[in-house]
Write an enzyme that holds these catalytic residues in place. Structure first.
Site, mmCIF file in Angstrom:
data_model
loop_
_atom_site.group_PDB
_atom_site.id
_atom_site.type_symbol
_atom_site.label_atom_id
_atom_site.label_comp_id
_atom_site.label_asym_id
_atom_site.label_seq_id
_atom_site.Cartn_x
_atom_site.Cartn_y
_atom_site.Cartn_z
ATOM 1 N N CYS A 99 40.776 41.811 39.992
ATOM 2 C CA CYS A 99 40.387 41.185 41.271
ATOM 3 C C CYS A 99 40.386 42.163 42.445
ATOM 4 O O CYS A 99 39.830 41.864 43.497
ATOM 5 C CB CYS A 99 41.281 39.997 41.576
ATOM 6 S SG CYS A 99 41.227 38.743 40.289
ATOM 7 N N HIS B 183 40.867 38.537 48.988
ATOM 8 C CA HIS B 183 40.468 38.058 47.660
ATOM 9 C C HIS B 183 40.682 36.554 47.605
ATOM 10 O O HIS B 183 41.757 36.058 47.940
ATOM 11 C CB HIS B 183 41.303 38.779 46.599
ATOM 12 C CG HIS B 183 41.196 38.129 45.253
ATOM 13 N ND1 HIS B 183 39.983 37.789 44.693
ATOM 14 C CD2 HIS B 183 42.145 37.746 44.362
ATOM 15 C CE1 HIS B 183 40.195 37.223 43.522
ATOM 16 N NE2 HIS B 183 41.494 37.181 43.297
ATOM 17 N N ASN C 136 37.754 31.223 42.196
ATOM 18 C CA ASN C 136 38.192 32.631 42.182
ATOM 19 C C ASN C 136 37.229 33.413 41.289
ATOM 20 O O ASN C 136 37.211 33.207 40.072
ATOM 21 C CB ASN C 136 39.631 32.688 41.646
ATOM 22 C CG ASN C 136 40.185 34.101 41.542
ATOM 23 O OD1 ASN C 136 39.434 35.077 41.540
ATOM 24 N ND2 ASN C 136 41.492 34.213 41.436
#
Ligand code: UT7
Length: 322
Positions: free
Chosen positions: A103, A243, A273
């Site tokens: 990520c 993020h 996500n």
């Protein structure tokens, strides 16, 4: 900039049918209303090329000499996905490589691209974050299957002058290999080769609670380090683009840093996500909505498997909007 999503969103209610979960739990614990899962015919390189094509078009189709793809879900273990993306975009024999930092991948990719430009090795880099995370999700694991989604975001970096709008940096990047098991796909690499891996070892696993705490801790630390290096005060930040892991993480992070919630740009409700695609997707969506005015000061920060984390700052440039 540009971004791409698979054609059809998957709502929380569609997941409830197969998992012991609820729309209420997913919304209240993560902030997610829907995400996108790519059909079998669509690989990470397709989403990456879709986002990349839009980014190149938005910049008038000027040639680039390098393509960097940040991804956790490459088309194949070997080779990297970036050369395929360059091929799909018809870019010729450009330099092309992947960055694997889960990520945090897009922030790492930005740093490598900015470095190539700064040392004179490149006159234009197409930087893409792209994922088909649905391919590695365990459909029976409710703690991850409801969170992640697929998509891609891209931008073009060019040489410029220090301090001009759009100039990136400084950067803060870090890792902690002790956290290997907290976010991982155990099988499929060199480590498990001699053994017969169990089917579930090919799926993504995450220790959510520990990761939550560390995500806030590492992103706030990295953000503070980069603000310090840039000589910015927290009050200078117009938009925190972190993020998109969980809206509660973003809220906690903003509180830790002392940034008002209304200065957090994010789209987790719509896309979930999306790992390495998360920051460029959030940027492109905020840009498309007109949230990012030219001259606005942005703080980007990410955290992911590895463990890895990173942050950078930039002043938003004047870009055309579709
Ligand atoms: O992108 C890389 C970085 N990733 C992140 O930063 C994600 C970090 N972690 C998180 O976002 C959160 O920890 C999760 C969303 C994964 C989980 O939320 P949580 O508030 O930390 O829940 P929890 O793991 O503490 O679980 C609370 C309860 C448990 O039940 P019991 O043991 O209290 O009975 C879980 O089994 O919620 C249960 N649970 C669910 N219930 C309904 C876990 N997932 C679900 C679900 N639906 N989908």
């Amino acid at each position: 900039m540009g971004s791409a999503l698979p054609p059809v969103p998957v709502t929380n209610d569609e997941l409830v049918a197969a998992l012991d979960t609820s729309d209420e739990w997913i919304r209240s614990r993560t902030g997610i209303r829907q995400r996108y899962f790519a059909p079998d015919s669509m690989a990470t390189s397709d989403l990456a090329a879709g986002a990349g094509a839009k980014a190149l078009k938005s910049e008038g189709g000027r040639p680039v000499d390098t393509v960097v793809v940040a991804t956790t879900t490459p088309d194949r273990t070997c080779p990297a996905t970036a050369p395929t993306v360059a091929g799909k975009l018809g870019l010729g024999h450009v330099a092309a490589y992947d960055v694997a930092a889960v990520c945090s991948g897009f922030v790492y990719a930005l740093a490598t691209a900015a470095g190539l430009i700064a040392c004179g090795a490149s006159d234009g880099v197409l930087v893409i974050g792209a994922e088909t995370f649905s391919r590695i999700l365990n459909p029976a694991d409710r703690s991850t299957a409801v969170i992640f989604g697929d998509g891609a975001g891209a931008l073009v970096l060019r040489p410029g002058t220090e301090g001009e709008a759009g100039a990136l940096g400084p950067f803060d990047l870090g890792s902690d290999g002790e956290g290997l098991e907290l976010i991982t796909v155990p099988a499929g690499g060199s480590e498990r080769r001699p053994h017969a891996p169990r089917e579930e070892d090919h799926y993504f696993t995450m220790q959510g609670k520990q990761v939550f705490r560390l995500a806030v801790q590492r992103m706030s630390g990295s953000a503070r380090a980069v603000l310090d290096r840039a000589g910015w005060r927290v009050s200078d930040v117009d938009h925190l683009v972190s993020h998109q892991a969980n809206h509660r993480i973003t809220a906690r992070l903003a509180d830790e840093l002392g940034i008002p919630q209304e200065r957090c740009a994010g789209n987790i409700a719509e896309v979930g996500n999306t790992a390495a695609a998360s920051i460029p997707l959030a940027l492109d969506h905020a840009h498309a909505e007109g949230t990012l005015r030219p001259g606005a000061r942005l703080l980007l920060t990410a955290f992911g498997g590895g463990l890895t984390w990173g942050a950078t700052v930039l002043t938003w440039p004047a870009l055309d909007r579709d």
